[in-house]
Write an enzyme that holds these catalytic residues in place. Sequence first.
Site, mmCIF file in Angstrom:
data_model
loop_
_atom_site.group_PDB
_atom_site.id
_atom_site.type_symbol
_atom_site.label_atom_id
_atom_site.label_comp_id
_atom_site.label_asym_id
_atom_site.label_seq_id
_atom_site.Cartn_x
_atom_site.Cartn_y
_atom_site.Cartn_z
ATOM 1 N N TYR A 154 0.846 -1.154 0.030
ATOM 2 C CA TYR A 154 -0.050 0.044 -0.226
ATOM 3 C C TYR A 154 0.991 1.235 -0.155
ATOM 4 C CZ TYR A 154 -4.938 -0.760 0.339
ATOM 5 O OH TYR A 154 -6.430 -1.011 -0.052
ATOM 6 N N GLU A 214 -0.273 5.071 -0.456
ATOM 7 C CA GLU A 214 -0.992 6.248 -0.579
ATOM 8 C C GLU A 214 -0.116 7.267 -0.595
ATOM 9 O OE1 GLU A 214 -2.394 3.823 1.250
ATOM 10 O OE2 GLU A 214 -4.542 3.862 1.202
ATOM 11 N N THR A 246 -4.077 5.802 -21.752
ATOM 12 C CA THR A 246 -3.848 4.716 -21.071
ATOM 13 C C THR A 246 -2.424 3.942 -21.689
ATOM 14 O OG1 THR A 246 -5.039 3.514 -22.959
ATOM 15 C CG2 THR A 246 -6.276 3.894 -20.901
ATOM 16 N N LYS A 280 -2.635 0.129 -24.844
ATOM 17 C CA LYS A 280 -3.115 -0.035 -26.372
ATOM 18 C C LYS A 280 -1.822 0.185 -27.196
ATOM 19 C CE LYS A 280 -7.641 1.947 -25.405
ATOM 20 N NZ LYS A 280 -7.597 2.782 -24.425
#
Length: 416
Positions: free
Chosen positions: A53, A55, A226, A229
């Site tokens: 984790y 953050e 993104t 692709k």
Amino acid sequence: MDYKFLPITDVEVLELIKKEERRQADGLELIASENYTSPAVLEAMASVFQNKYSEGYAGRRYYAGNEIVDEIETLAIERAKKLFGANFINVQALSGSPANLAVYFALLNPGDKVLGLKLDHGGHLSHGHPINFTGKTYDFVQFGCNSETGRIEMDEVEKLAREHQPKMIVAGFSAYSRDFDWIRFREIADEVGAIAFADIAHVAGLIAGKQISGPVEAGFDVVTTTTHKTLRGPRGALIMSKDEEVAKKINRAVFPGIQGGPHEHIIAAIAVALGEALQPEFAEYSKQVIVNSKKLAGELISHGFKIVSDGTDNHLMVIDLQNKNVGGREFTEALDRAGISASASTIPNDPNPPMKPSGIRFGTPAITTRGMREAEMEKIAEWISRVTEDWEDSEKLAAIKKEVGELAAKFLVPGV
Ligand code: DSN
């Protein structure tokens, strides 16, 4: 891939993975937004970064133990900066729509006026479609393509911008096969004082491979893409900003505004994919994607298909099937039965609803990754043509599938 632990712990899942590997290897992937990542990208995705984790951002995390995470995230950012020439990059958005959501959330207020491309003219849901959060939250005005040429008319964009004075102009697409005039978009945004935002999800790899121009060099304020692709990485996203103030707002919108912990295993894999895209071979790859796309489009035209805008400048093409005896959805299903994957698509001013569209979209990123060239494009166009004639004949579709399988067997899928 070789699997060491699944054969012992979970044969049920392993069998499904193997079946999917077979499906990907036996068929031809013409979905314009799909590609095959390298085995190195797959390895990074399966790494222990998945356990963490994190953050926050490098040097400012909320949990302990993030010193190596800081390094991998910084590496991904530095590679992305080098590849796209951007000043500031966020690598934490989970995919394209969350990246776009972060941009709107950072830079707009609900109800603000925005200009974007209509979905049935090649835009994306997150460019203001009424069913999407963007269409529900902001006041979108939408431009389209000229019905004769199938191309975006910049004079219409300028006229709408002058008339509506949007706070933001979105330049981007999911199903548009022509070069975008990034400079004119930015000039129009400057003229009306709008934020210039580009979504290059489809063409990021072609821009990174220096085959087409991009919005960063044209001076856009913010650019999303993104990573999976044409860029050929894992499923993730990048948000690029020109100015530090915008970048700070974007970072705050991604976290804590929208997301919690970023997916660091994906960010590690993004770093690998960006490293690959910085190699000269990637420029060769992206060049061949366009060569193959133009060849496939030309062959399809010679088989009597009508392509929106009569051709392509990039990796994709949208076929208007109104002169054929089959709708986009039925054709997609018939092609699938013949071993060819594609996606049904709306066409500009489609007389039919989006769930029953009149077109189909093809793209060449995945088949080019497998090593296919112009000769294979000829064969593929011939099969596509035969499927339009025999789309209701199961035996003929099965016969085509056998031929497709024989060709596919000669071209490896990376990682399979
Ligand atoms: N689903 C993508 C595409 O196929 O273009 C866009 O998000």
